[in-house]
Design an enzyme around this catalytic site. Structure first.
Site, PDB file in Angstrom:
ATOM      1  N   VAL A   4      45.486 -87.488   2.351  1.00  0.00           N
ATOM      2  CA  VAL A   4      46.722 -87.620   3.129  1.00  0.00           C
ATOM      3  C   VAL A   4      47.925 -87.066   2.365  1.00  0.00           C
ATOM      4  CG1 VAL A   4      48.345 -89.308   4.084  1.00  0.00           C
ATOM      5  CG2 VAL A   4      45.917 -89.487   4.583  1.00  0.00           C
TER       6      VAL A   4
ATOM      7  N   LYS B 131      44.143 -84.441 -12.105  1.00  0.00           N
ATOM      8  CA  LYS B 131      44.344 -83.900 -10.755  1.00  0.00           C
ATOM      9  C   LYS B 131      45.659 -83.113 -10.670  1.00  0.00           C
ATOM     10  CE  LYS B 131      43.084 -86.005  -6.440  1.00  0.00           C
ATOM     11  NZ  LYS B 131      43.207 -87.170  -5.576  1.00  0.00           N
TER      12      LYS B 131
ATOM     13  N   LEU C 150      45.898 -87.931  10.835  1.00  0.00           N
ATOM     14  CA  LEU C 150      45.077 -86.734  10.613  1.00  0.00           C
ATOM     15  C   LEU C 150      43.613 -87.109  10.441  1.00  0.00           C
ATOM     16  CD1 LEU C 150      44.132 -86.597   7.393  1.00  0.00           C
ATOM     17  CD2 LEU C 150      46.487 -85.887   7.083  1.00  0.00           C
TER      18      LEU C 150
ATOM     19  N   CYS D 225      38.092 -94.257   6.247  1.00  0.00           N
ATOM     20  CA  CYS D 225      39.053 -94.989   7.085  1.00  0.00           C
ATOM     21  C   CYS D 225      38.419 -96.012   8.022  1.00  0.00           C
ATOM     22  CB  CYS D 225      39.888 -94.003   7.893  1.00  0.00           C
ATOM     23  SG  CYS D 225      40.978 -93.047   6.838  1.00  0.00           S
TER      24      CYS D 225
HETATM   25  P1  NAD Z   1      42.760 -90.789  -1.637  1.00  0.00           P
HETATM   26  O1  NAD Z   1      41.978 -91.803  -2.367  1.00  0.00           O
HETATM   27  O2  NAD Z   1      42.146 -89.473  -1.302  1.00  0.00           O
HETATM   28  O3  NAD Z   1      44.102 -90.475  -2.444  1.00  0.00           O
HETATM   29  C1  NAD Z   1      44.931 -91.442  -3.002  1.00  0.00           C
HETATM   30  C2  NAD Z   1      45.666 -90.814  -4.183  1.00  0.00           C
HETATM   31  O4  NAD Z   1      46.652 -91.730  -4.662  1.00  0.00           O
HETATM   32  C3  NAD Z   1      44.760 -90.481  -5.363  1.00  0.00           C
HETATM   33  O5  NAD Z   1      44.940 -89.129  -5.742  1.00  0.00           O
HETATM   34  C4  NAD Z   1      45.245 -91.426  -6.462  1.00  0.00           C
HETATM   35  O6  NAD Z   1      45.118 -90.873  -7.765  1.00  0.00           O
HETATM   36  C5  NAD Z   1      46.696 -91.618  -6.065  1.00  0.00           C
HETATM   37  N1  NAD Z   1      47.311 -92.822  -6.644  1.00  0.00           N
HETATM   38  C6  NAD Z   1      46.816 -94.088  -6.716  1.00  0.00           C
HETATM   39  N2  NAD Z   1      47.687 -94.894  -7.332  1.00  0.00           N
HETATM   40  C7  NAD Z   1      48.759 -94.144  -7.644  1.00  0.00           C
HETATM   41  C8  NAD Z   1      50.001 -94.405  -8.301  1.00  0.00           C
HETATM   42  N3  NAD Z   1      50.294 -95.630  -8.752  1.00  0.00           N
HETATM   43  N4  NAD Z   1      50.869 -93.406  -8.470  1.00  0.00           N
HETATM   44  C9  NAD Z   1      50.575 -92.164  -8.029  1.00  0.00           C
HETATM   45  N5  NAD Z   1      49.415 -91.840  -7.398  1.00  0.00           N
HETATM   46  C10 NAD Z   1      48.532 -92.829  -7.215  1.00  0.00           C
HETATM   47  O7  NAD Z   1      43.281 -91.521  -0.325  1.00  0.00           O
HETATM   48  P2  NAD Z   1      43.516 -90.869   1.120  1.00  0.00           P
HETATM   49  O8  NAD Z   1      42.232 -90.630   1.804  1.00  0.00           O
HETATM   50  O9  NAD Z   1      44.509 -89.774   0.969  1.00  0.00           O
HETATM   51  O10 NAD Z   1      44.200 -92.107   1.858  1.00  0.00           O
HETATM   52  C11 NAD Z   1      45.498 -92.551   1.515  1.00  0.00           C
HETATM   53  C12 NAD Z   1      45.952 -93.529   2.573  1.00  0.00           C
HETATM   54  O11 NAD Z   1      46.064 -92.856   3.830  1.00  0.00           O
HETATM   55  C13 NAD Z   1      45.005 -94.695   2.819  1.00  0.00           C
HETATM   56  O12 NAD Z   1      45.753 -95.834   3.145  1.00  0.00           O
HETATM   57  C14 NAD Z   1      44.208 -94.246   4.018  1.00  0.00           C
HETATM   58  O13 NAD Z   1      43.701 -95.332   4.768  1.00  0.00           O
HETATM   59  C15 NAD Z   1      45.250 -93.498   4.813  1.00  0.00           C
HETATM   60  N6  NAD Z   1      44.713 -92.478   5.709  1.00  0.00           N
HETATM   61  C16 NAD Z   1      43.680 -91.690   5.306  1.00  0.00           C
HETATM   62  C17 NAD Z   1      43.195 -90.703   6.157  1.00  0.00           C
HETATM   63  C18 NAD Z   1      42.029 -89.842   5.742  1.00  0.00           C
HETATM   64  O14 NAD Z   1      41.446 -89.193   6.629  1.00  0.00           O
HETATM   65  N7  NAD Z   1      41.658 -89.799   4.482  1.00  0.00           N
HETATM   66  C19 NAD Z   1      43.782 -90.519   7.420  1.00  0.00           C
HETATM   67  C20 NAD Z   1      44.861 -91.317   7.782  1.00  0.00           C
HETATM   68  C21 NAD Z   1      45.319 -92.294   6.911  1.00  0.00           C
END
Ligand code: NAD
Length: 480
Positions: free
Chosen positions: A19, A43, A160, A287
């Site tokens: 996201v 990363k 998304l 999700c």
């Molecule tokens: P992800 O695990 O791919 O990414 C999360 C990122 O946050 C990681 O890169 C991690 O290193 C970083 N992070 C964690 N703690 C941190 C901190 N303290 N400071 C800075 N960075 C930090 O997660 P995602 O799939 O992108 O999902 C993120 C959110 O969006 C979740 O709540 C998820 O439910 C929601 N979401 C995801 C999707 C999807 O399709 N993946 C779609 C809609 C909503």
């Protein structure tokens, strides 16, 4: 996009996952200055050096175009928060042991933002969070000594889908903004103005998608609580649709009807819609499983019985098991059987293996003593972290290598590449021409006429168990 007239806003996005990274690239694409922060140093180094940590169409193009210009990557949240007008929190909200959303990453980010800000900011929940999180973030920030008038907390859930994330972000069905003050909602409206005004879609070099200049996406303004509930309820509803059609598929299978006909017939009803009515091996991904559990947990906390969601989860688990039993009945015995597997990610178009039904099935097969040759166009590296290569698990680089001399081929996700297989070649590559398709990618009549024993989900004739004697003792197909 170039030459847009809308205001350029400085945005910080915290989290560079599916996201955060897509949102960062897309905000830059629509003209904003974006600072994308992650605490994963490796990363961030990869991103700064031009690497792309996830598989997503159009993402490489956007990152190459905007990196070093409108888009920068850093680990320094403090500086990024101070520079930004809006700070989007896009960190993970995984499932805790109780089923509730684990908000510890959001909590850590909110506290750090609180220690950083020295001028008015809108802090935006982009992560999927339970209702009341908005108030809770507000309290965390106030507890850190930040005056009330120096910040607002808004909710802007993300819809998304992995695999089409960039197009979904830039051509959304709707943009939901939950805000309690005009100041916060005005800033979010300005951020999305290039989309909602239609201006982005007039640009010659836009990312193509369904939206046009005269049909821009609507922006729905709600309370913060409603925005939080909209996201959970949307995912819970989509998961319900999938479990629903999977049970209908099981009825079709028993009755000798084709679930593909049935879902077309249901989906043509505009009140229902055709999407998410594809029978298969159950939903997965990062999700749906966690969001269904989190929403069920929210219901419990507010004293509402949402037993429907228990059923949705139960059906989903059973669907994976049902497919596994189908493989067992086709192969008769498992030990020592060589099985080709197409698809490891939770669906086609992504490298995300979180909660992948495909991996679940592969692990069960390995547990039964099968030898697996698996191919996925993008998920191999991630899958290796969960199932390392070894005597029972081989990763190969083409669908035909997976099928080579296999006793059966399983199709476990829906990459477009799999739909385009050369079926004759597949037939002579397999040791026995058995294809067990968990995603209904092929027409059963075509497959049968080509000499395959073809099993799929919820389609005629499939309730009859395969006669293993006739399959395994049939004369071997001609060699090429
Ligand atoms: P992800 O695990 O791919 O990414 C999360 C990122 O946050 C990681 O890169 C991690 O290193 C970083 N992070 C964690 N703690 C941190 C901190 N303290 N400071 C800075 N960075 C930090 O997660 P995602 O799939 O992108 O999902 C993120 C959110 O969006 C979740 O709540 C998820 O439910 C929601 N979401 C995801 C999707 C999807 O399709 N993946 C779609 C809609 C909503």
């Amino acid at each position: 996009m170039t030459n847009h007239k809308a205001e350029s806003i400085t945005i910080t996005v915290v989290g560079s996952g599916y996201v955060g990274l897509v949102a960062s690239a897309c905000f830059a694409e629509i003209g904003h200055r974006v600072i994308c922060v992650d605490n994963d140093e490796a990363k961030v180094r990869t991103l700064q050096a031009g690497g792309i940590p996830i598989h997503e169409d159009f993402l490489p193009e956007l990152l190459n175009q905007h990196r070093g210009g409108k888009l920068e990557f850093t680990t320094d949240l403090r500086a990024a928060a101070q520079a930004a007008q809006a700070i989007f929190i896009a960190v993970g909200t995984p499932q805790s042991r109780t089923g509730s959303a684990d908000l510890s990453f959001v909590d850590a980010v909110a506290s750090e933002i609180a220690r950083s800000i020295d001028s008015y900011k809108v802090i935006v929940e982009k992560s999927t969070v339970p209702v009341y999180t908005n108030e809770w973030i507000r309290r965390v920030i106030e507890r850190n000594g930040v005056p009330k008038d120096l910040f607002d907390v808004a909710s802007n859930p993300e819809f998304l889908r992995e695999g089409t994330a960039v197009v979904d972000f830039l051509h959304p069905d709707r943009i939901v903004v939950g805000a309690a003050t005009d100041r916060a909602s005005d800033l979010l409206k300005a951020i999305y103005a290039p989309l909602t005004s239609g201006e982005y879609y007039a640009a010659g070099n836009r990312i193509p998608g369904p939206r046009q200049q005269d049909e821009p996406p609507p922006l729905l303004l709600t309370s913060t609580k409603a925005a939080e509930i909209i996201k959970h309820a949307s995912n819970a509803f989509l998961a319900t649709k999938i479990s629903f059609i999977n049970v209908v598929a099981n009825i079709c299978e028993a009755a000798g009807a084709d679930v593909e006909d049935v879902s077309r017939g249901i989906g043509m009803d505009s009140r229902i819609g055709s999407k998410f009515l594809r029978a298969g091996i159950g939903y997965g991904g990062s999700c749906f499983p966690k969001d269904v559990a989190a929403f069920r947990n929210v219901a419990e906390l507010v004293g509402v019985d949402f037993g429907l969601l228990h059923e949705v989860e139960r059906i989903n688990e059973e669907q994976k098991l049902r497919f596994f039993q189908k493989v067992r009945s086709a192969l008769w015995t498992f030990r020592g059987k060589k099985i080709g597997v197409l698809g490891l990610a939770f669906k086609g178009g992504t490298d995300d293996i979180r909660e992948s039904p495909a991996l679940d099935i592969v692990q069960r097969l390995i547990g039964e003593g099968c030898l697996i040759s698996a191919y996925d166009p993008a998920a191999e590296e991630r899958a290796k972290e969960t199932i390392p290569p070894g005597p029972q698990m081989r990763y190969v680089d083409s669908p035909y290598a997976a099928a080579q001399d296999a006793d059966a081929l399983l199709i476990l996700n829906d990459w477009k590449e799999f739909c385009e297989l050369d079926l004759e070649r597949l037939h002579y590559t397999l040791r026995y021409p058995i294809v067990i398709d968990g995603r209904n990618l092929f027409d059963p009549t075509t497959m049968t006429s080509l000499g395959f024993t073809y099993l799929s989900v919820g389609r005629p004739g499939l309730s009859q168990p395969v006669d293993p004697i006739s399959v395994f003792h049939a004369p071997k197909k001609k060699e090429r």
